[in-house]
Design a protein around this motif. Structure first.
Motif, PDB file in Angstrom:
ATOM      1  N   TYR A 357       0.831  -1.206   0.000  1.00 53.76           N
ATOM      2  CA  TYR A 357       0.000   0.000   0.000  1.00 53.76           C
ATOM      3  C   TYR A 357       0.866   1.256   0.000  1.00 53.76           C
ATOM      4  O   TYR A 357       0.576   2.232  -0.700  1.00 53.76           O
ATOM      5  N   GLU A 358       1.956   1.234   0.784  1.00 57.81           N
ATOM      6  CA  GLU A 358       2.836   2.401   0.857  1.00 57.81           C
ATOM      7  C   GLU A 358       3.505   2.672  -0.490  1.00 57.81           C
ATOM      8  O   GLU A 358       3.551   3.815  -0.962  1.00 57.81           O
ATOM      9  N   VAL A 359       4.030   1.615  -1.126  1.00 54.14           N
ATOM     10  CA  VAL A 359       4.698   1.798  -2.407  1.00 54.14           C
ATOM     11  C   VAL A 359       3.689   2.200  -3.484  1.00 54.14           C
ATOM     12  O   VAL A 359       3.973   3.039  -4.349  1.00 54.14           O
ATOM     13  N   LYS A 360       2.514   1.607  -3.427  1.00 50.76           N
ATOM     14  CA  LYS A 360       1.486   1.941  -4.416  1.00 50.76           C
ATOM     15  C   LYS A 360       1.081   3.413  -4.307  1.00 50.76           C
ATOM     16  O   LYS A 360       0.796   4.070  -5.318  1.00 50.76           O
ATOM     17  N   MET A 363       3.691   5.270  -6.131  1.00 47.55           N
ATOM     18  CA  MET A 363       3.529   5.088  -7.569  1.00 47.55           C
ATOM     19  C   MET A 363       2.323   5.861  -8.095  1.00 47.55           C
ATOM     20  O   MET A 363       2.321   6.344  -9.229  1.00 47.55           O
ATOM     21  N   GLY A 364       1.280   5.992  -7.262  1.00 44.26           N
ATOM     22  CA  GLY A 364       0.119   6.783  -7.660  1.00 44.26           C
ATOM     23  C   GLY A 364       0.471   8.244  -7.878  1.00 44.26           C
ATOM     24  O   GLY A 364       0.027   8.873  -8.848  1.00 44.26           O
ATOM     25  N   ASN A 365       1.307   8.773  -6.986  1.00 44.72           N
ATOM     26  CA  ASN A 365       1.747  10.163  -7.139  1.00 44.72           C
ATOM     27  C   ASN A 365       2.606  10.330  -8.390  1.00 44.72           C
ATOM     28  O   ASN A 365       2.501  11.332  -9.115  1.00 44.72           O
ATOM     29  N   LYS A 366       3.447   9.348  -8.643  1.00 46.88           N
ATOM     30  CA  LYS A 366       4.295   9.419  -9.838  1.00 46.88           C
ATOM     31  C   LYS A 366       3.445   9.276 -11.108  1.00 46.88           C
ATOM     32  O   LYS A 366       3.673   9.969 -12.105  1.00 46.88           O
ATOM     33  N   MET A 367       2.455   8.388 -11.071  1.00 48.54           N
ATOM     34  CA  MET A 367       1.569   8.234 -12.222  1.00 48.54           C
ATOM     35  C   MET A 367       0.811   9.527 -12.500  1.00 48.54           C
ATOM     36  O   MET A 367       0.623   9.922 -13.656  1.00 48.54           O
ATOM     37  N   ALA A 368       0.363  10.210 -11.447  1.00 54.05           N
ATOM     38  CA  ALA A 368      -0.339  11.480 -11.616  1.00 54.05           C
ATOM     39  C   ALA A 368       0.540  12.489 -12.336  1.00 54.05           C
ATOM     40  O   ALA A 368       0.086  13.212 -13.234  1.00 54.05           O
ATOM     41  N   GLN A 369       1.802  12.538 -11.965  1.00 50.53           N
ATOM     42  CA  GLN A 369       2.736  13.469 -12.619  1.00 50.53           C
ATOM     43  C   GLN A 369       2.936  13.091 -14.083  1.00 50.53           C
ATOM     44  O   GLN A 369       2.948  13.950 -14.972  1.00 50.53           O
ATOM     45  N   VAL A 370       3.096  11.789 -14.348  1.00 48.65           N
ATOM     46  CA  VAL A 370       3.310  11.320 -15.717  1.00 48.65           C
ATOM     47  C   VAL A 370       2.118  11.678 -16.605  1.00 48.65           C
ATOM     48  O   VAL A 370       2.282  12.194 -17.718  1.00 48.65           O
ATOM     49  N   VAL A 371       0.910  11.420 -16.123  1.00 49.61           N
ATOM     50  CA  VAL A 371      -0.294  11.701 -16.902  1.00 49.61           C
ATOM     51  C   VAL A 371      -0.482  13.199 -17.076  1.00 49.61           C
ATOM     52  O   VAL A 371      -0.800  13.682 -18.168  1.00 49.61           O
ATOM     53  N   TYR A 372      -0.282  13.963 -16.012  1.00 52.35           N
ATOM     54  CA  TYR A 372      -0.474  15.408 -16.071  1.00 52.35           C
ATOM     55  C   TYR A 372       0.463  16.041 -17.094  1.00 52.35           C
ATOM     56  O   TYR A 372       0.088  16.970 -17.810  1.00 52.35           O
ATOM     57  N   GLU A 373       1.688  15.532 -17.177  1.00 52.31           N
ATOM     58  CA  GLU A 373       2.682  16.112 -18.080  1.00 52.31           C
ATOM     59  C   GLU A 373       2.583  15.554 -19.500  1.00 52.31           C
ATOM     60  O   GLU A 373       3.380  15.911 -20.363  1.00 52.31           O
ATOM     61  N   GLY A 374       1.637  14.650 -19.739  1.00 53.49           N
ATOM     62  CA  GLY A 374       1.456  14.120 -21.086  1.00 53.49           C
ATOM     63  C   GLY A 374       2.458  13.068 -21.493  1.00 53.49           C
ATOM     64  O   GLY A 374       2.616  12.788 -22.681  1.00 53.49           O
ATOM     65  N   LYS A 375       3.127  12.434 -20.541  1.00 50.83           N
ATOM     66  CA  LYS A 375       4.149  11.434 -20.849  1.00 50.83           C
ATOM     67  C   LYS A 375       3.569  10.019 -20.815  1.00 50.83           C
ATOM     68  O   LYS A 375       4.146   9.110 -20.213  1.00 50.83           O
ATOM     69  N   TRP A 376       2.439   9.856 -21.473  1.00 46.73           N
ATOM     70  CA  TRP A 376       1.748   8.567 -21.457  1.00 46.73           C
ATOM     71  C   TRP A 376       2.519   7.501 -22.225  1.00 46.73           C
ATOM     72  O   TRP A 376       2.682   6.373 -21.761  1.00 46.73           O
ATOM     73  N   ALA A 383       5.899   0.882 -16.914  1.00 40.47           N
ATOM     74  CA  ALA A 383       6.415   0.211 -15.718  1.00 40.47           C
ATOM     75  C   ALA A 383       5.482   0.419 -14.529  1.00 40.47           C
ATOM     76  O   ALA A 383       5.196  -0.519 -13.773  1.00 40.47           O
ATOM     77  N   ILE A 384       5.007   1.647 -14.354  1.00 45.23           N
ATOM     78  CA  ILE A 384       4.083   1.918 -13.253  1.00 45.23           C
ATOM     79  C   ILE A 384       2.795   1.136 -13.445  1.00 45.23           C
ATOM     80  O   ILE A 384       2.251   0.557 -12.492  1.00 45.23           O
ATOM     81  N   GLN A 385       2.315   1.104 -14.683  1.00 46.74           N
ATOM     82  CA  GLN A 385       1.082   0.375 -14.967  1.00 46.74           C
ATOM     83  C   GLN A 385       1.237  -1.111 -14.644  1.00 46.74           C
ATOM     84  O   GLN A 385       0.323  -1.741 -14.094  1.00 46.74           O
ATOM     85  N   ALA A 386       2.376  -1.682 -14.970  1.00 46.32           N
ATOM     86  CA  ALA A 386       2.612  -3.091 -14.682  1.00 46.32           C
ATOM     87  C   ALA A 386       2.582  -3.349 -13.180  1.00 46.32           C
ATOM     88  O   ALA A 386       1.995  -4.346 -12.717  1.00 46.32           O
ATOM     89  N   PHE A 387       3.190  -2.454 -12.416  1.00 47.54           N
ATOM     90  CA  PHE A 387       3.172  -2.612 -10.958  1.00 47.54           C
ATOM     91  C   PHE A 387       1.754  -2.499 -10.414  1.00 47.54           C
ATOM     92  O   PHE A 387       1.303  -3.331  -9.616  1.00 47.54           O
ATOM     93  N   VAL A 388       1.040  -1.444 -10.846  1.00 45.06           N
ATOM     94  CA  VAL A 388      -0.318  -1.227 -10.337  1.00 45.06           C
ATOM     95  C   VAL A 388      -1.215  -2.413 -10.673  1.00 45.06           C
ATOM     96  O   VAL A 388      -1.980  -2.891  -9.824  1.00 45.06           O
ATOM     97  N   THR A 389      -1.111  -2.917 -11.892  1.00 42.06           N
ATOM     98  CA  THR A 389      -1.939  -4.058 -12.298  1.00 42.06           C
ATOM     99  C   THR A 389      -1.677  -5.266 -11.412  1.00 42.06           C
ATOM    100  O   THR A 389      -2.609  -5.988 -11.022  1.00 42.06           O
ATOM    101  N   SER A 390      -0.421  -5.472 -11.046  1.00 42.68           N
ATOM    102  CA  SER A 390      -0.077  -6.627 -10.207  1.00 42.68           C
ATOM    103  C   SER A 390      -0.652  -6.529  -8.802  1.00 42.68           C
ATOM    104  O   SER A 390      -0.824  -7.540  -8.125  1.00 42.68           O
ATOM    105  N   THR A 391      -0.948  -5.315  -8.355  1.00 42.82           N
ATOM    106  CA  THR A 391      -1.484  -5.138  -6.995  1.00 42.82           C
ATOM    107  C   THR A 391      -2.987  -5.370  -6.912  1.00 42.82           C
ATOM    108  O   THR A 391      -3.548  -5.385  -5.816  1.00 42.82           O
ATOM    109  N   GLN A 392      -3.649  -5.546  -8.051  1.00 43.28           N
ATOM    110  CA  GLN A 392      -5.108  -5.597  -8.049  1.00 43.28           C
ATOM    111  C   GLN A 392      -5.684  -7.010  -8.026  1.00 43.28           C
ATOM    112  O   GLN A 392      -6.904  -7.185  -8.079  1.00 43.28           O
TER     113      GLN A 392
END
Length: 518
Positions: A357-360, A363-376, A383-392
Motif C-alpha cells: 500500500y505504501e509503495v502503491k 507510484m500513484g503520485n508518480k503516475m499522476a505526474q506522468v499523466v499530467y505532463e502528457g508522458k503517457w 512500468a508503473i502500470q505493470a506494478f499497479v496491475t499486479s497489486t489488483q
C-alpha cells in the motif's frame, strides 16, 4: 484546442488550419487534421457551425488552392453521436447544406460531405483501467479528468492521419496551457514524421488574443453559439468530468458562483437533505456493478455521475501548477470519478498489505505526474502500470457508502480476500494474539533507537539534547508596590531600627574584645 461546446472550437480550428495551410504549405497539396472534442450531445450544432464556418477554409483552400482538410470530431464518452448512423446523418446533412451556405457549386464540396470524421475515445478504460486503480491524483486534488483523455485523443488523431494520408495535424491549444504539451508529446511518440500546426503560437498569423475576440469572430461569420458571453468559460467535458476556467475564476480572490457555474450537478447546499446509500462491487480492481445491477464501466461512470451530481459530490476549486511553469485556477466537477476513487480505495484498505500500500501510494503520485505532463507513451508509464496491475489481483469485494451533501461516508466493506481479522483487532483478548509477543517485537523494532542512544551517552550527549529544544517560561515579575505614606514611615523606622541594631552589634563586639584583652 478550446473546449467550448458548439462552435468556437470548430471556428477557431478551421481558421487556424486554413491560415496555416495557406501560408505554411503554399506550394504543397497537404492535408490538415483539425481536432475538436466538442461534446457529441451538441453534434447537430457543431455540424451546423462547421458548414457556416467552412467558407473560411473552402474559400482559401479548396476553392483557391485545392487543399484537402479533414475535421476530426472526438467522442470522449458523452454520447454516441458522430459515430455510426448518427455520424453518417451528420455528413449527409452537411453535404446538402454546404453548397447553399458556401455559395459555391456542389461539385466543389465533395470533401465536405466526408470531411467530418467521428471517433470514440475510450476514456472509461483509461480512467477505471489505470488512473483509478493507481489512485493517481495530481497535487492531492485533481483527478486528471482532462489529462487522462489526451493520450487517447492523440492516438486517434494519428490513426486518422495515417488512414487519410495527412502530413500535418492542426490543434487549437493555446501557448499557455498543458494540452499543447500533452497532444504534441503523444503525436511525436506515435508519428514523429507528422508536422504539427499550432496557430496560437504563430503570433505573426494568428491575431486573436482572447475568447471575446473569438466570439466576435464567430458572430461576424454568422455562427450562432449555444451560450452567452457570461458562460464563455474554458470548458473540457468528457465521460469522467468537466473543467471550468476563465472569466471570474481567473481571480483566486473570487468565490465561484456554483449555482451559475455547475453543469454536472448541484452544490452541496442545494443537494437533498436525505442521504442515499449506494453499493458497488469490484473484481480485481475493476468496478462491475452499482446497486446490484451489472454494467460495463462506461455505464457505471454515467450512473455514478448522476448520483454524485445529485448529491454535490466531487466539486473542487484548485490552484494548480501547470507544466509550463505558471499557476492556474479552475473548478472541476468529477462526481462519478470521485465516487469511483473513494469506493476503490475503501476496498483496497481492507485487502492490501501495508508495504504494498505504501509503495502503491508513491507510484500513484508518480503516475499522476506522468499523466499530467502528457508522458503517457513512455517506458515509465508502462512500468508503473505493470506494478499497479499486479497489486489488483485480490481487490475484489463489495463496498457500501452513503452520499450526503458533498460527502461520501463509508457504510461497510466486505471481501473474500480481506486481511482484516476481527479476533486480532478486537480489544477483547483472543487466542491468535499473545500480548507477551509484543515485548520481543518492541525490543527488536526499537533496537536502532536504543543503540543510538547508547552511542550518544558515550559522547556525553542525549537524543533530547539533540532534537528537542526546551524553552523555559520566563519568571513573572512582581507588580511594583503602590506608594503609601504609612508604608514609607514604617520603612524609615525599619531602617533606623536596622541601623540601631547594627550599632548595637558593633558595640557588643567591642565590649567582648575588651573583656578578652583583660
Amino acid at each position: 484546442m478550446k473546449q467550448i461546446e458548439g462552435g468556437v472550437t470548430a471556428a477557431k480550428g478551421f481558421e487556424a488550419a486554413a491560415t496555416a495551410a495557406h501560408i505554411k504549405y503554399e506550394d504543397r497539396d497537404d492535408m490538415a487534421l483539425i481536432y475538436s472534442d466538442t461534446p457529441c450531445t451538441a453534434a447537430g450544432t457543431f455540424t451546423s457551425n462547421v458548414v457556416k464556418a467552412a467558407p473560411v477554409i473552402w474559400d482559401r483552400t479548396l476553392v483557391e488552392k485545392q487543399r484537402k482538410v479533414r475535421a476530426v470530431v472526438v467522442n470522449s464518452g458523452i454520447a454516441n453521436a458522430c459515430t455510426g448512423e448518427e455520424g453518417l446523418s451528420c455528413r449527409r446533412d452537411t453535404a446538402r447544406a454546404a453548397p447553399k451556405a458556401l455559395t459555391i457549386p456542389e461539385d466543389q464540396v465533395a470533401v465536405c460531405s466526408t470531411g467530418i470524421i467521428g471517433l470514440p475515445v475510450p476514456v472509461d478504460k483509461i480512467a477505471a483501467g489505470l488512473n483509478v486503480l493507481a489512485h493517481a491524483v495530481y497535487e492531492n486534488k485533481y483527478l486528471l479528468g482532462t489529462a487522462m483523455a489526451r493520450p487517447a485523443i492523440a492516438k486517434r488523431l494519428v490513426e486518422v492521419a495515417r488512414k487519410e494520408g495527412a502530413t500535418a495535424i492542426c490543434h487549437g491549444a493555446t501557448g499557455k496551457g498543458n494540452d499543447q504539451i500533452r497532444f504534441e508529446l503523444g503525436i511525436k511518440a506515435l508519428a514523429p514524421d507528422l508536422k504539427i500546426i499550432a496557430p496560437w503560437r504563430m503570433t505573426d498569423l494568428w491575431t486573436m488574443q482572447s475568447r471575446e475576440e473569438e466570439i466576435e469572430y464567430c458572430h461576424q461569420h454568422g455562427i450562432d453559439l449555444p451560450f452567452d458571453a457570461d458562460q464563455s468559460y474554458s470548458r473540457d467535458r468528457n465521460l469522467f468530468h468537466i473543467s471550468h476556467e476563465g472569466l471570474e475564476l481567473e481571480d483566486p480572490a473570487n468565490e465561484p458562483d456554483y449555482n451559475h457555474l455547475l453543469v454536472l450537478g448541484k452544490s452541496p447546499e442545494e443537494a437533498p437533505d436525505e442521504p442515499e446509500y449506494v453499493t458497488m462491487t469490484f473484481e480485481e480492481g475493476v468496478p462491475t456493478s452499482v446497486n446490484g445491477e451489472q454494467m460495463k464501466v462506461s455505464d457505471i461512470l454515467r450512473t455514478l455521475n448522476a448520483l454524485g451530481g445529485k448529491h454535490g459530490i466531487g466539486i473542487i476549486d484548485i490552484v494548480e501548477n501547470r507544466v509550463v511553469g505558471m499557476k492556474s485556477r479552475g473548478v472541476y466537477e468529477t462526481p462519478g470519478g470521485t465516487i469511483l476513487y473513494e469506493a476503490h480505495q475503501q476496498l483496497e484498505e481492507l485487502v492490501m498489505d501495508r508495504a504494498t500500500y505504501e509503495v502503491k501510494e508513491e507510484m500513484g503520485n508518480k503516475m499522476a505526474q506522468v499523466v499530467y505532463e502528457g508522458k503517457w507513451f513512455t517506458p515509465l508509464r508502462e512500468a508503473i502500470q505493470a506494478f499497479v496491475t499486479s497489486t489488483q489481483k485480490y481487490v475484489t469485494g463489495e463496498v457500501k457508502f452513503k452520499l450526503y451533501k458533498g460527502n461520501i461516508i463509508k457504510a461497510g466493506t466486505t471481501s473474500p480476500y480481506s486481511l482484516y481479522s476481527e479476533s486480532l483487532a478486537s480489544f477483547t483478548t483472543g487466542e491468535l494474539y499473545d500480548h507477551h509477543d509484543a515485548d520481543g517485537f518492541i525490543t527488536l523494532f526499537g533496537l536502532p533507537e536504543k543503540v543510538r542512544a547508547m552511542m550518544l551517552e558515550e559522547h556525553g550527549e542525549t537524543v533530547a539534547e539533540l532534537n528537542i529544544e526546551v524553552t523555559e517560561a520566563p519568571e513573572e515579575e512582581a507588580p511594583a508596590p503602590k506608594p503609601e505614606k504609612k508604608k514609607k514611615k514604617k520603612d524609615k523606622k525599619k531602617k533606623k531600627d536596622g541601623k540601631g541594631k547594627k550599632e548595637g552589634k558593633k558595640k557588643g563586639k567591642k565590649d567582648k574584645k575588651k573583656k578578652a584583652e583583660k
